[in-house]
Design an enzyme around this catalytic site. Structure first.
Site, short mmCIF file in Angstrom:
data_model
loop_
_atom_site.label_atom_id
_atom_site.label_comp_id
_atom_site.label_asym_id
_atom_site.label_seq_id
_atom_site.Cartn_x
_atom_site.Cartn_y
_atom_site.Cartn_z
N ASP A 171 0.91 -1.15 0.00
CA ASP A 171 0.00 0.00 0.00
C ASP A 171 0.94 1.18 0.00
OD1 ASP A 171 -1.44 2.28 0.86
OD2 ASP A 171 -3.01 0.96 1.61
N HIS A 172 1.09 1.84 -1.15
CA HIS A 172 2.21 2.78 -1.24
C HIS A 172 2.06 3.97 -0.30
CE1 HIS A 172 -0.31 5.12 -4.07
NE2 HIS A 172 0.50 6.13 -3.84
N LYS A 176 4.97 6.56 2.37
CA LYS A 176 5.15 8.03 2.34
C LYS A 176 5.82 8.48 3.63
CE LYS A 176 1.42 8.95 -0.87
NZ LYS A 176 1.83 9.68 -2.06
N GLU A 210 -7.49 14.49 -5.32
CA GLU A 210 -6.64 14.45 -6.51
C GLU A 210 -7.23 15.37 -7.56
OE1 GLU A 210 -4.80 10.49 -7.49
OE2 GLU A 210 -6.80 9.86 -6.88
N HIS A 234 -5.70 2.85 1.18
CA HIS A 234 -4.94 4.02 1.64
C HIS A 234 -5.62 4.72 2.83
CE1 HIS A 234 -2.80 3.22 -1.94
NE2 HIS A 234 -3.48 3.98 -2.77
#
Ligand code: BG6
Length: 486
Positions: A171-172, A176, A210, A234
Protein backbone atom coordinates in the site's frame (compact mmCIF):
# COMPACT_ATOMS: atom_id res chain seq x y z
CA UNK A 1 23.05 -10.34 -4.45
CA UNK A 2 19.45 -9.39 -5.27
CA UNK A 3 17.38 -10.49 -8.23
CA UNK A 4 14.28 -8.44 -8.83
CA UNK A 5 11.63 -9.96 -11.11
CA UNK A 6 8.81 -7.64 -12.10
CA UNK A 7 5.65 -9.30 -13.43
CA UNK A 8 3.59 -6.74 -15.32
CA UNK A 9 6.98 -5.30 -16.30
CA UNK A 10 5.56 -3.60 -19.40
CA UNK A 11 2.45 -2.25 -17.65
CA UNK A 12 1.43 1.23 -16.62
CA UNK A 13 2.41 0.96 -12.96
CA UNK A 14 5.82 -0.44 -13.86
CA UNK A 15 6.42 2.47 -16.20
CA UNK A 16 5.12 5.25 -13.97
CA UNK A 17 6.25 4.15 -10.54
CA UNK A 18 8.24 0.95 -10.13
CA UNK A 19 10.97 1.39 -12.75
CA UNK A 20 11.59 5.06 -11.77
CA UNK A 21 11.78 3.95 -8.11
CA UNK A 22 14.24 1.20 -8.97
CA UNK A 23 16.38 3.66 -10.91
CA UNK A 24 16.40 6.12 -8.04
CA UNK A 25 17.53 3.35 -5.65
CA UNK A 26 20.25 2.43 -8.15
CA UNK A 27 21.45 6.03 -8.55
CA UNK A 28 21.63 6.41 -4.80
CA UNK A 29 23.78 3.33 -4.41
CA UNK A 30 21.06 1.37 -2.62
CA UNK A 31 21.25 -1.74 -4.81
CA UNK A 32 24.01 -4.24 -4.30
CA UNK A 33 26.72 -4.77 -6.87
CA UNK A 34 25.33 -8.12 -8.01
CA UNK A 35 21.84 -6.79 -8.57
CA UNK A 36 19.83 -8.00 -11.60
CA UNK A 37 16.46 -6.79 -12.85
CA UNK A 38 14.12 -8.97 -14.94
CA UNK A 39 11.02 -7.59 -16.57
CA UNK A 40 8.38 -10.28 -17.12
CA UNK A 41 5.18 -9.94 -19.15
CA UNK A 42 3.19 -11.72 -21.83
CA UNK A 43 4.60 -9.75 -24.72
CA UNK A 44 7.54 -11.37 -26.52
CA UNK A 45 10.42 -8.90 -26.20
CA UNK A 46 14.18 -9.19 -26.42
CA UNK A 47 16.36 -7.89 -23.58
CA UNK A 48 17.23 -4.89 -25.73
CA UNK A 49 13.61 -4.09 -26.53
CA UNK A 50 12.77 -4.17 -22.84
CA UNK A 51 15.80 -1.99 -22.08
CA UNK A 52 14.45 0.60 -24.53
CA UNK A 53 11.16 0.61 -22.59
CA UNK A 54 12.99 0.98 -19.29
CA UNK A 55 14.97 3.92 -20.68
CA UNK A 56 11.73 5.50 -22.01
CA UNK A 57 10.00 5.10 -18.67
CA UNK A 58 12.92 6.76 -16.89
CA UNK A 59 13.06 9.65 -19.33
CA UNK A 60 9.31 10.32 -19.03
CA UNK A 61 8.84 9.75 -15.30
CA UNK A 62 12.04 10.80 -13.57
CA UNK A 63 12.56 14.53 -13.01
CA UNK A 64 15.47 15.77 -15.18
CA UNK A 65 17.35 17.07 -12.10
CA UNK A 66 17.44 13.58 -10.60
CA UNK A 67 17.76 11.53 -13.74
CA UNK A 68 21.52 10.85 -13.51
CA UNK A 69 23.95 10.61 -16.40
CA UNK A 70 23.83 8.59 -19.59
CA UNK A 71 26.52 6.30 -18.13
CA UNK A 72 24.44 5.68 -15.02
CA UNK A 73 21.40 4.82 -17.11
CA UNK A 74 23.49 2.44 -19.20
CA UNK A 75 24.85 0.84 -16.06
CA UNK A 76 21.30 -0.01 -14.93
CA UNK A 77 20.37 -1.22 -18.41
CA UNK A 78 23.36 -3.57 -18.37
CA UNK A 79 21.76 -5.25 -15.33
CA UNK A 80 18.33 -5.39 -16.98
CA UNK A 81 16.88 -8.46 -18.72
CA UNK A 82 13.54 -9.70 -19.96
CA UNK A 83 11.67 -12.97 -19.75
CA UNK A 84 8.39 -13.56 -21.55
CA UNK A 85 5.89 -15.02 -19.13
CA UNK A 86 2.38 -16.30 -19.58
CA UNK A 87 0.95 -17.55 -16.28
CA UNK A 88 -0.47 -20.62 -18.06
CA UNK A 89 2.69 -21.74 -19.82
CA UNK A 90 5.15 -23.93 -17.93
CA UNK A 91 7.88 -23.52 -20.52
CA UNK A 92 8.00 -19.78 -19.73
CA UNK A 93 8.78 -20.52 -16.08
CA UNK A 94 11.41 -23.06 -17.09
CA UNK A 95 13.10 -20.32 -19.14
CA UNK A 96 12.87 -17.83 -16.28
CA UNK A 97 14.43 -20.33 -13.91
CA UNK A 98 17.38 -20.82 -16.25
CA UNK A 99 18.00 -17.08 -16.29
CA UNK A 100 17.84 -16.09 -12.65
CA UNK A 101 20.76 -16.79 -10.36
CA UNK A 102 20.16 -18.89 -7.23
CA UNK A 103 16.39 -19.45 -7.81
CA UNK A 104 14.28 -19.97 -4.70
CA UNK A 105 16.71 -18.20 -2.38
CA UNK A 106 15.89 -15.16 -0.28
CA UNK A 107 17.87 -13.05 -2.72
CA UNK A 108 14.98 -13.16 -5.20
CA UNK A 109 12.12 -10.69 -5.03
CA UNK A 110 9.11 -11.26 -7.25
CA UNK A 111 6.90 -8.23 -7.68
CA UNK A 112 3.42 -8.91 -9.10
CA UNK A 113 2.32 -5.58 -10.56
CA UNK A 114 -0.63 -7.31 -12.22
CA UNK A 115 -4.34 -7.75 -11.59
CA UNK A 116 -5.23 -9.87 -8.53
CA UNK A 117 -6.80 -12.54 -10.75
CA UNK A 118 -3.38 -13.83 -11.74
CA UNK A 119 -1.66 -13.66 -8.33
CA UNK A 120 -2.51 -17.26 -7.51
CA UNK A 121 -1.76 -18.78 -10.95
CA UNK A 122 1.64 -17.03 -11.05
CA UNK A 123 2.61 -17.98 -7.50
CA UNK A 124 1.48 -21.55 -8.13
CA UNK A 125 3.74 -21.81 -11.17
CA UNK A 126 6.63 -20.13 -9.33
CA UNK A 127 6.22 -22.70 -6.61
CA UNK A 128 5.89 -25.70 -8.95
CA UNK A 129 9.08 -24.64 -10.68
CA UNK A 130 10.83 -24.19 -7.32
CA UNK A 131 11.35 -20.51 -7.84
CA UNK A 132 9.93 -19.35 -4.52
CA UNK A 133 10.82 -22.08 -2.01
CA UNK A 134 10.62 -21.07 1.64
CA UNK A 135 12.66 -17.93 1.29
CA UNK A 136 11.94 -15.87 -1.80
CA UNK A 137 9.69 -12.86 -1.28
CA UNK A 138 6.62 -11.90 -3.25
CA UNK A 139 5.25 -8.36 -3.45
CA UNK A 140 1.57 -8.01 -4.36
CA UNK A 141 0.03 -4.83 -5.69
CA UNK A 142 -3.33 -3.54 -4.55
CA UNK A 143 -6.27 -3.96 -4.83
CA UNK A 144 -6.03 -7.51 -3.51
CA UNK A 145 -9.44 -8.92 -4.37
CA UNK A 146 -12.79 -7.27 -5.07
CA UNK A 147 -14.43 -7.93 -1.72
CA UNK A 148 -13.84 -9.74 1.57
CA UNK A 149 -14.52 -13.21 0.15
CA UNK A 150 -12.33 -12.91 -2.93
CA UNK A 151 -9.48 -11.42 -0.83
CA UNK A 152 -9.73 -14.34 1.62
CA UNK A 153 -9.80 -16.84 -1.23
CA UNK A 154 -6.66 -15.32 -2.76
CA UNK A 155 -4.84 -15.16 0.59
CA UNK A 156 -5.78 -18.72 1.43
CA UNK A 157 -4.66 -20.02 -1.95
CA UNK A 158 -1.36 -18.12 -1.68
CA UNK A 159 -0.70 -19.68 1.69
CA UNK A 160 -0.53 -23.11 0.03
CA UNK A 161 2.71 -21.94 -1.56
CA UNK A 162 4.07 -19.16 0.64
CA UNK A 163 4.39 -18.38 4.32
CA UNK A 164 2.76 -15.16 5.47
CA UNK A 165 6.18 -13.58 6.07
CA UNK A 166 7.09 -14.12 2.41
CA UNK A 167 4.12 -12.01 1.26
CA UNK A 168 4.54 -8.24 0.94
CA UNK A 169 1.14 -6.64 0.26
CA UNK A 170 1.89 -3.16 -0.88
CA UNK A 171 0.00 0.00 0.00
CA UNK A 172 2.21 2.78 -1.24
CA UNK A 173 0.70 5.29 1.21
CA UNK A 174 2.55 3.42 3.96
CA UNK A 175 5.80 4.29 2.20
CA UNK A 176 5.15 8.03 2.34
CA UNK A 177 7.54 9.88 4.60
CA UNK A 178 4.85 11.55 6.68
CA UNK A 179 3.06 8.30 7.42
CA UNK A 180 6.11 7.06 9.25
CA UNK A 181 6.49 10.47 10.80
CA UNK A 182 3.01 10.03 12.18
CA UNK A 183 4.27 7.03 14.12
CA UNK A 184 7.16 9.15 15.41
CA UNK A 185 4.85 12.05 16.26
CA UNK A 186 2.52 9.82 18.21
CA UNK A 187 4.93 7.46 19.90
CA UNK A 188 8.13 9.47 20.40
CA UNK A 189 6.45 12.50 21.99
CA UNK A 190 4.63 12.75 25.26
CA UNK A 191 2.36 15.75 24.91
CA UNK A 192 -0.16 14.39 22.41
CA UNK A 193 -0.97 11.10 24.06
CA UNK A 194 -3.10 12.47 26.96
CA UNK A 195 -5.18 14.41 24.41
CA UNK A 196 -5.45 11.62 21.85
CA UNK A 197 -8.89 10.28 22.72
CA UNK A 198 -12.63 10.88 22.80
CA UNK A 199 -12.37 13.24 25.77
CA UNK A 200 -10.45 15.93 23.87
CA UNK A 201 -10.92 15.19 20.19
CA UNK A 202 -14.07 16.32 18.40
CA UNK A 203 -13.44 14.64 15.06
CA UNK A 204 -10.71 13.44 12.75
CA UNK A 205 -10.67 14.11 9.01
CA UNK A 206 -8.60 12.12 6.55
CA UNK A 207 -8.75 13.59 3.09
CA UNK A 208 -6.95 12.64 -0.11
CA UNK A 209 -7.97 14.85 -2.99
CA UNK A 210 -6.64 14.45 -6.51
CA UNK A 211 -6.85 16.77 -9.49
CA UNK A 212 -6.21 14.04 -12.01
CA UNK A 213 -9.10 12.11 -13.52
CA UNK A 214 -8.86 8.45 -14.42
CA UNK A 215 -6.06 9.11 -16.95
CA UNK A 216 -5.45 6.11 -19.19
CA UNK A 217 -6.99 3.70 -16.65
CA UNK A 218 -10.68 4.25 -17.47
CA UNK A 219 -11.47 0.59 -17.98
CA UNK A 220 -9.68 -0.57 -14.81
CA UNK A 221 -11.11 2.26 -12.78
CA UNK A 222 -14.66 1.64 -13.88
CA UNK A 223 -14.37 -1.96 -12.66
CA UNK A 224 -12.85 -0.80 -9.39
CA UNK A 225 -14.27 2.52 -8.17
CA UNK A 226 -12.94 4.84 -5.49
CA UNK A 227 -14.09 2.78 -2.52
CA UNK A 228 -11.91 -0.16 -3.60
CA UNK A 229 -9.16 1.93 -5.18
CA UNK A 230 -8.53 4.36 -2.31
CA UNK A 231 -10.71 3.84 0.77
CA UNK A 232 -10.29 0.11 1.40
CA UNK A 233 -6.53 0.55 1.46
CA UNK A 234 -4.94 4.02 1.64
CA UNK A 235 -7.56 5.77 3.79
CA UNK A 236 -8.07 2.86 6.16
CA UNK A 237 -4.33 2.43 6.59
CA UNK A 238 -4.01 6.10 7.55
CA UNK A 239 -6.96 5.77 9.90
CA UNK A 240 -5.46 2.74 11.59
CA UNK A 241 -2.19 4.55 12.27
CA UNK A 242 -3.94 7.65 13.64
CA UNK A 243 -6.15 5.56 15.92
CA UNK A 244 -3.93 2.65 17.00
CA UNK A 245 -2.81 1.99 20.56
CA UNK A 246 0.91 2.28 21.32
CA UNK A 247 2.57 -0.92 20.09
CA UNK A 248 4.86 -2.82 22.48
CA UNK A 249 7.80 -2.12 20.20
CA UNK A 250 8.47 -1.13 16.60
CA UNK A 251 8.70 -4.68 15.23
CA UNK A 252 6.53 -5.21 12.11
CA UNK A 253 4.05 -7.52 13.81
CA UNK A 254 3.74 -5.35 16.93
CA UNK A 255 2.67 -2.42 14.77
CA UNK A 256 0.43 -4.53 12.58
CA UNK A 257 -1.19 -6.14 15.65
CA UNK A 258 -2.34 -2.70 16.81
CA UNK A 259 -3.49 -1.58 13.38
CA UNK A 260 -5.64 -4.66 12.90
CA UNK A 261 -7.38 -4.05 16.22
CA UNK A 262 -8.50 -0.63 14.99
CA UNK A 263 -9.77 -2.06 11.73
CA UNK A 264 -11.70 -4.74 13.60
CA UNK A 265 -13.21 -2.10 15.89
CA UNK A 266 -14.60 -0.07 12.97
CA UNK A 267 -18.36 0.07 13.32
CA UNK A 268 -19.90 -1.93 10.45
CA UNK A 269 -22.81 -0.13 8.86
CA UNK A 270 -26.26 -1.63 8.63
CA UNK A 271 -28.01 -1.21 5.24
CA UNK A 272 -30.05 1.64 6.80
CA UNK A 273 -26.94 3.44 8.03
CA UNK A 274 -25.09 3.40 4.70
CA UNK A 275 -27.05 6.23 3.01
CA UNK A 276 -26.79 8.34 6.18
CA UNK A 277 -23.07 7.88 6.70
CA UNK A 278 -21.67 7.67 3.20
CA UNK A 279 -21.69 9.91 0.14
CA UNK A 280 -20.58 8.84 -3.29
CA UNK A 281 -20.22 10.97 -6.38
CA UNK A 282 -19.07 11.02 -9.97
CA UNK A 283 -17.50 14.03 -11.69
CA UNK A 284 -19.08 15.72 -14.63
CA UNK A 285 -17.37 18.16 -16.98
CA UNK A 286 -15.82 21.19 -15.32
CA UNK A 287 -12.47 22.92 -15.00
CA UNK A 288 -9.38 22.05 -13.00
CA UNK A 289 -6.85 24.83 -12.51
CA UNK A 290 -8.77 26.87 -15.06
CA UNK A 291 -8.46 24.17 -17.74
CA UNK A 292 -11.69 22.59 -19.03
CA UNK A 293 -11.91 18.84 -18.42
CA UNK A 294 -14.41 16.23 -19.60
CA UNK A 295 -16.83 14.36 -17.38
CA UNK A 296 -16.15 10.81 -16.12
CA UNK A 297 -18.65 9.20 -18.50
CA UNK A 298 -16.75 10.64 -21.46
CA UNK A 299 -13.35 9.35 -20.35
CA UNK A 300 -11.79 6.73 -22.65
CA UNK A 301 -12.68 3.21 -21.53
CA UNK A 302 -15.61 4.34 -19.37
CA UNK A 303 -19.14 3.26 -20.44
CA UNK A 304 -21.43 6.18 -21.28
CA UNK A 305 -23.88 5.45 -18.47
CA UNK A 306 -21.45 4.26 -15.85
CA UNK A 307 -22.68 4.45 -12.23
CA UNK A 308 -19.19 4.03 -10.82
CA UNK A 309 -18.04 6.41 -8.08
CA UNK A 310 -15.05 8.75 -8.39
CA UNK A 311 -15.63 10.42 -5.01
CA UNK A 312 -16.36 9.00 -1.57
CA UNK A 313 -16.97 10.61 1.82
CA UNK A 314 -17.73 8.48 4.87
CA UNK A 315 -18.37 9.11 8.52
CA UNK A 316 -16.57 6.17 10.14
CA UNK A 317 -16.72 5.31 13.82
CA UNK A 318 -14.45 3.20 15.96
CA UNK A 319 -16.15 1.19 18.64
CA UNK A 320 -13.54 1.10 21.39
CA UNK A 321 -12.79 2.91 24.64
CA UNK A 322 -10.45 5.47 23.14
CA UNK A 323 -12.62 6.55 20.23
CA UNK A 324 -16.30 5.72 20.85
CA UNK A 325 -18.43 8.58 19.51
CA UNK A 326 -15.61 10.40 17.65
CA UNK A 327 -16.38 10.68 13.93
CA UNK A 328 -13.54 9.81 11.57
CA UNK A 329 -14.45 11.52 8.31
CA UNK A 330 -12.83 9.94 5.27
CA UNK A 331 -12.90 11.71 1.93
CA UNK A 332 -11.24 11.10 -1.39
CA UNK A 333 -11.99 11.94 -4.98
CA UNK A 334 -10.65 12.51 -8.43
CA UNK A 335 -10.92 15.81 -10.33
CA UNK A 336 -11.18 17.83 -7.16
CA UNK A 337 -10.22 21.45 -6.57
CA UNK A 338 -6.66 20.77 -5.45
CA UNK A 339 -4.23 17.94 -4.83
CA UNK A 340 -3.56 17.20 -1.22
CA UNK A 341 -3.46 14.44 1.35
CA UNK A 342 -3.91 15.47 4.92
CA UNK A 343 -5.08 14.36 8.32
CA UNK A 344 -6.80 16.95 10.49
CA UNK A 345 -7.40 16.29 14.16
CA UNK A 346 -9.98 18.77 15.45
CA UNK A 347 -9.91 19.22 19.19
CA UNK A 348 -13.04 20.06 21.18
CA UNK A 349 -13.91 23.70 21.85
CA UNK A 350 -12.71 25.30 25.08
CA UNK A 351 -15.32 24.84 27.82
CA UNK A 352 -15.89 28.57 28.34
CA UNK A 353 -14.46 31.74 26.81
CA UNK A 354 -13.33 34.47 29.20
CA UNK A 355 -12.94 36.77 26.19
CA UNK A 356 -16.67 37.03 25.59
CA UNK A 357 -17.78 38.93 22.51
CA UNK A 358 -14.25 39.71 21.36
CA UNK A 359 -13.70 36.01 20.83
CA UNK A 360 -14.42 35.66 17.14
CA UNK A 361 -15.82 32.59 15.51
CA UNK A 362 -12.56 30.73 15.42
CA UNK A 363 -11.99 27.07 14.94
CA UNK A 364 -10.94 25.06 17.93
CA UNK A 365 -7.36 23.91 18.15
CA UNK A 366 -6.42 21.53 15.43
CA UNK A 367 -3.45 19.52 14.30
CA UNK A 368 -2.97 19.20 10.57
CA UNK A 369 -0.59 16.59 9.24
CA UNK A 370 0.07 17.08 5.52
CA UNK A 371 1.42 14.20 3.52
CA UNK A 372 1.41 16.01 0.19
CA UNK A 373 2.04 18.26 -1.64
CA UNK A 374 3.97 19.62 1.40
CA UNK A 375 5.18 17.47 4.25
CA UNK A 376 4.29 19.36 7.37
CA UNK A 377 2.74 19.29 10.80
CA UNK A 378 0.81 22.39 11.86
CA UNK A 379 -0.69 22.96 15.28
CA UNK A 380 -3.26 25.76 15.16
CA UNK A 381 -3.53 27.75 18.37
CA UNK A 382 -5.39 30.88 19.40
CA UNK A 383 -3.28 33.97 19.99
CA UNK A 384 -3.89 37.63 20.59
CA UNK A 385 -3.42 39.89 17.61
CA UNK A 386 -0.93 42.68 18.33
CA UNK A 387 -2.43 46.05 19.29
CA UNK A 388 -4.98 47.44 21.66
CA UNK A 389 -7.67 45.35 23.25
CA UNK A 390 -7.95 41.64 22.81
CA UNK A 391 -8.66 40.25 19.43
CA UNK A 392 -7.89 36.61 18.93
CA UNK A 393 -6.82 34.87 15.80
CA UNK A 394 -5.71 31.46 14.61
CA UNK A 395 -1.94 31.04 14.40
CA UNK A 396 -0.02 27.96 13.38
CA UNK A 397 3.06 26.37 14.86
CA UNK A 398 4.35 25.07 11.59
CA UNK A 399 6.83 22.28 11.14
CA UNK A 400 7.74 22.21 7.48
CA UNK A 401 9.92 19.17 6.85
CA UNK A 402 11.40 20.63 3.66
CA UNK A 403 12.92 23.37 5.87
CA UNK A 404 13.80 21.18 8.84
CA UNK A 405 15.77 18.67 6.83
CA UNK A 406 17.34 18.78 3.43
CA UNK A 407 18.08 15.03 3.45
CA UNK A 408 17.11 13.26 0.28
CA UNK A 409 13.43 12.43 0.10
CA UNK A 410 12.82 8.79 -0.69
CA UNK A 411 9.70 8.24 -2.77
CA UNK A 412 7.16 5.76 -1.41
CA UNK A 413 7.76 3.09 -4.04
CA UNK A 414 11.52 3.26 -3.66
CA UNK A 415 11.33 2.89 0.10
CA UNK A 416 8.94 -0.05 -0.12
CA UNK A 417 11.00 -1.76 -2.77
CA UNK A 418 14.12 -1.48 -0.64
CA UNK A 419 12.24 -2.65 2.46
CA UNK A 420 11.00 -5.71 0.57
CA UNK A 421 14.53 -6.44 -0.66
CA UNK A 422 15.78 -6.19 2.93
CA UNK A 423 12.91 -8.32 4.25
CA UNK A 424 11.33 -5.60 6.41
CA UNK A 425 7.56 -6.17 6.56
CA UNK A 426 6.65 -3.16 8.73
CA UNK A 427 5.18 -1.08 5.92
CA UNK A 428 3.31 -3.93 4.26
CA UNK A 429 -0.21 -5.10 4.97
CA UNK A 430 -0.78 -8.39 6.78
CA UNK A 431 -3.57 -10.76 5.66
CA UNK A 432 -5.73 -10.11 8.76
CA UNK A 433 -5.49 -6.33 8.25
CA UNK A 434 -6.58 -6.72 4.68
CA UNK A 435 -9.46 -8.99 5.70
CA UNK A 436 -10.64 -6.58 8.40
CA UNK A 437 -10.54 -3.65 5.95
CA UNK A 438 -12.62 -5.56 3.40
CA UNK A 439 -15.06 -6.68 6.12
CA UNK A 440 -15.80 -3.02 6.85
CA UNK A 441 -16.09 -2.03 3.18
CA UNK A 442 -18.28 -4.96 2.11
CA UNK A 443 -21.61 -3.77 3.60
CA UNK A 444 -21.08 -0.35 2.01
CA UNK A 445 -20.53 -1.91 -1.42
CA UNK A 446 -23.60 -4.10 -1.03
CA UNK A 447 -25.83 -1.22 0.03
CA UNK A 448 -24.60 0.93 -2.85
CA UNK A 449 -25.35 -1.82 -5.36
CA UNK A 450 -28.95 -1.74 -4.17
CA UNK A 451 -29.22 2.04 -4.33
CA UNK A 452 -28.37 3.24 -7.83
CA UNK A 453 -29.99 6.62 -7.06
CA UNK A 454 -27.53 7.36 -4.27
CA UNK A 455 -24.77 8.36 -6.70
CA UNK A 456 -24.47 12.18 -6.76
CA UNK A 457 -22.67 14.16 -9.40
CA UNK A 458 -20.15 16.94 -8.83
CA UNK A 459 -18.46 19.42 -11.10
CA UNK A 460 -14.85 18.59 -11.91
CA UNK A 461 -12.65 21.04 -10.04
CA UNK A 462 -14.97 21.31 -7.02
CA UNK A 463 -14.75 19.71 -3.58
CA UNK A 464 -17.28 16.99 -4.41
CA UNK A 465 -21.04 16.73 -3.95
CA UNK A 466 -22.74 19.11 -1.49
CA UNK A 467 -23.88 16.08 0.50
CA UNK A 468 -20.29 15.63 1.64
CA UNK A 469 -20.42 18.98 3.47
CA UNK A 470 -23.79 18.07 4.95
CA UNK A 471 -22.33 14.85 6.33
CA UNK A 472 -20.10 16.96 8.59
CA UNK A 473 -22.51 19.82 9.20
CA UNK A 474 -24.84 17.39 10.97
CA UNK A 475 -22.21 17.14 13.67
CA UNK A 476 -21.20 20.81 13.72
CA UNK A 477 -18.06 20.23 11.62
CA UNK A 478 -16.85 21.30 8.21
CA UNK A 479 -14.06 20.23 5.90
CA UNK A 480 -10.86 22.20 6.32
CA UNK A 481 -11.29 24.34 3.19
CA UNK A 482 -14.85 25.33 4.09
CA UNK A 483 -14.39 27.07 7.41
CA UNK A 484 -14.96 30.80 7.24
CA UNK A 485 -13.90 32.98 10.15
CA UNK A 486 -16.32 35.70 11.14
C1 BG6 B 1 -3.31 4.61 -6.36
C2 BG6 B 1 -4.67 4.64 -7.01
O1 BG6 B 1 -3.24 3.56 -5.43
O2 BG6 B 1 -3.09 5.85 -5.68
C3 BG6 B 1 -4.76 5.80 -7.97
O3 BG6 B 1 -4.87 3.42 -7.71
C4 BG6 B 1 -4.40 7.10 -7.29
O4 BG6 B 1 -6.06 5.89 -8.53
C5 BG6 B 1 -3.07 6.97 -6.54
O5 BG6 B 1 -4.33 8.12 -8.27
C6 BG6 B 1 -2.80 8.20 -5.69
O6 BG6 B 1 -1.51 8.10 -5.16
P1 BG6 B 1 -0.67 9.42 -4.83
O7 BG6 B 1 0.57 8.88 -4.19
O8 BG6 B 1 -0.45 10.13 -6.12
O9 BG6 B 1 -1.52 10.23 -3.88
Amino acid sequence: MTTFVLFGGTGDLAKRKIIPALYSAFLNGRLDSKFAFFGAAREALSDDEFRERVAASISSHVQPDSSGSKEQLNALLALTFYSKIDARIDADFVELKKKIPDPGSNSTLFYLATGPDIFVPVVQKLSEHELVGHQARVVLEKPLGRDAQSARDINQALRSYLKENQIYRIDHYLGKEMVQNLLALRFANLFLEPLWNRKWIHDVQISISEQVGVESRGEFFDRTGTLRDMVQNHLLQLLSIVAMEPPVNAAPDSIRDEKVKVLRALHKFTPEEVPKKTVRGQYRAGAVNGEPVIGYQNEPGVPAHSRNETFVAIRAEIDNWRWAGVPFYLRTGKRMASRSAEITVNFKPIPYSIFGASQRNLRSNRLVISLQPEESVELFLKAKEPGEGIRLSDVALNLDFAEVSTSRRVEAYERLLLDAMRGDLTLFVRDDELGAAWDWVDPIMTAWQNDAEGLKSYIAGSWGPAASSYLLAQNGSSWGEEFVES
